[in-house]
Design a protein around this motif. Structure first.
Motif, PDB file in Angstrom:
ATOM      1  N   SER A  33       0.825  -1.208   0.000  1.00 38.40           N
ATOM      2  CA  SER A  33       0.000   0.000   0.000  1.00 38.40           C
ATOM      3  C   SER A  33       0.857   1.255   0.000  1.00 38.40           C
ATOM      4  N   HIS A  34       1.907   1.260   0.817  1.00 37.77           N
ATOM      5  CA  HIS A  34       2.783   2.433   0.875  1.00 37.77           C
ATOM      6  C   HIS A  34       3.555   2.631  -0.421  1.00 37.77           C
ATOM      7  N   ALA A  35       3.998   1.544  -1.031  1.00 33.73           N
ATOM      8  CA  ALA A  35       4.727   1.654  -2.306  1.00 33.73           C
ATOM      9  C   ALA A  35       3.826   2.242  -3.381  1.00 33.73           C
ATOM     10  N   ASN A  36       2.572   1.815  -3.418  1.00 32.98           N
ATOM     11  CA  ASN A  36       1.640   2.340  -4.405  1.00 32.98           C
ATOM     12  C   ASN A  36       1.358   3.824  -4.172  1.00 32.98           C
ATOM     13  N   ALA A  37       1.309   4.226  -2.922  1.00 31.58           N
ATOM     14  CA  ALA A  37       1.004   5.622  -2.598  1.00 31.58           C
ATOM     15  C   ALA A  37       2.098   6.571  -3.073  1.00 31.58           C
ATOM     16  N   LYS A  38       3.279   6.049  -3.328  1.00 35.45           N
ATOM     17  CA  LYS A  38       4.404   6.885  -3.754  1.00 35.45           C
ATOM     18  C   LYS A  38       4.461   7.083  -5.267  1.00 35.45           C
ATOM     19  N   SER A  39       3.453   6.611  -5.984  1.00 38.64           N
ATOM     20  CA  SER A  39       3.432   6.748  -7.438  1.00 38.64           C
ATOM     21  C   SER A  39       3.542   8.209  -7.836  1.00 38.64           C
ATOM     22  N   SER A  40       4.383   8.477  -8.818  1.00 38.09           N
ATOM     23  CA  SER A  40       4.506   9.850  -9.307  1.00 38.09           C
ATOM     24  C   SER A  40       3.832  10.020 -10.664  1.00 38.09           C
ATOM     25  N   HIS A  41       3.195   8.976 -11.148  1.00 39.19           N
ATOM     26  CA  HIS A  41       2.583   9.030 -12.474  1.00 39.19           C
ATOM     27  C   HIS A  41       1.068   9.212 -12.432  1.00 39.19           C
ATOM     28  N   THR A  46      -6.996   9.539  -8.861  1.00 39.02           N
ATOM     29  CA  THR A  46      -7.077   8.571  -9.967  1.00 39.02           C
ATOM     30  C   THR A  46      -6.815   7.162  -9.455  1.00 39.02           C
ATOM     31  N   ARG A  47      -5.804   7.004  -8.604  1.00 37.75           N
ATOM     32  CA  ARG A  47      -5.515   5.675  -8.036  1.00 37.75           C
ATOM     33  C   ARG A  47      -6.702   5.153  -7.239  1.00 37.75           C
ATOM     34  N   GLU A  48      -7.362   6.025  -6.495  1.00 36.61           N
ATOM     35  CA  GLU A  48      -8.505   5.589  -5.692  1.00 36.61           C
ATOM     36  C   GLU A  48      -9.705   5.235  -6.572  1.00 36.61           C
ATOM     37  N   LEU A  49      -9.891   5.957  -7.661  1.00 41.94           N
ATOM     38  CA  LEU A  49     -10.971   5.603  -8.589  1.00 41.94           C
ATOM     39  C   LEU A  49     -10.702   4.245  -9.236  1.00 41.94           C
ATOM     40  N   ILE A  50      -9.453   3.990  -9.597  1.00 46.11           N
ATOM     41  CA  ILE A  50      -9.089   2.672 -10.138  1.00 46.11           C
ATOM     42  C   ILE A  50      -9.316   1.606  -9.070  1.00 46.11           C
TER      43      ILE A  50
END
Length: 114
Positions: A33-41, A46-50
Motif C-alpha cells: 500500500s505504501h509503495a503504491n502511494a508513492k506513485s509519481s505518475h 485517480t488511483r482511488e478511482l481505479i
C-alpha cells in the motif's frame, strides 16, 4: 444497507488480530500500500478511482469501504466515482462475454468427442 463505519471497525479489529498472529504478513501488505502511494505518475484521486473499480470487480466490501473513503478525501465527486464504476461494469460484462465464449468452446470440444 450496511453500516460502513461499523464494518470498517470490524475489519480493522480482525486485521489487528491477524497482525498479532503474523506481523510480517500485515507488514508486507502495508508495504504494498505504501509503495503504491508513492506513485509519481497517477494522482491519488485517480488511483482511488481505479481501486474502486477493482474492488467492485473483486467483490471486496472492505476494499469498497476503504477506497470510497479515500476517494472522497482525494476530492472525487459522486459523478467521478460513478464513471469509474461504469468502467468496472463494462470490463466485468466483457469478461462474462469472453468466458461465455470459452464455455461454448468447451461445449463444442466436449460434444464433438461424444
Amino acid at each position: 444497507m450496511m453500516d460502513w463505519n461499523a464494518y470498517r471497525d470490524q475489519i480493522n479489529a480482525a486485521v489487528r488480530g491477524m497482525s498479532a498472529a503474523n506481523p510480517d504478513l500485515v507488514r508486507a501488505y502495508a508495504g504494498l500500500s505504501h509503495a503504491n502511494a508513492k506513485s509519481s505518475h497517477l494522482d491519488f484521486k485517480t488511483r482511488e478511482l481505479i481501486a474502486l473499480a477493482v474492488a467492485v470487480s473483486l467483490r471486496c466490501d472492505g476494499c469498497i469501504n476503504a477506497h470510497t473513503e479515500a476517494a472522497i478525501k482525494a476530492g472525487a465527486s459522486k459523478e467521478e466515482i460513478v464513471d469509474a464504476l461504469g468502467v468496472a461494469i463494462m470490463v466485468n460484462a466483457g469478461a462474462a462475454m469472453v468466458y461465455s465464449a470459452r464455455t461454448i468452446d468447451a461445449y463444442d470440444a466436449k460434444s464433438a468427442g461424444q
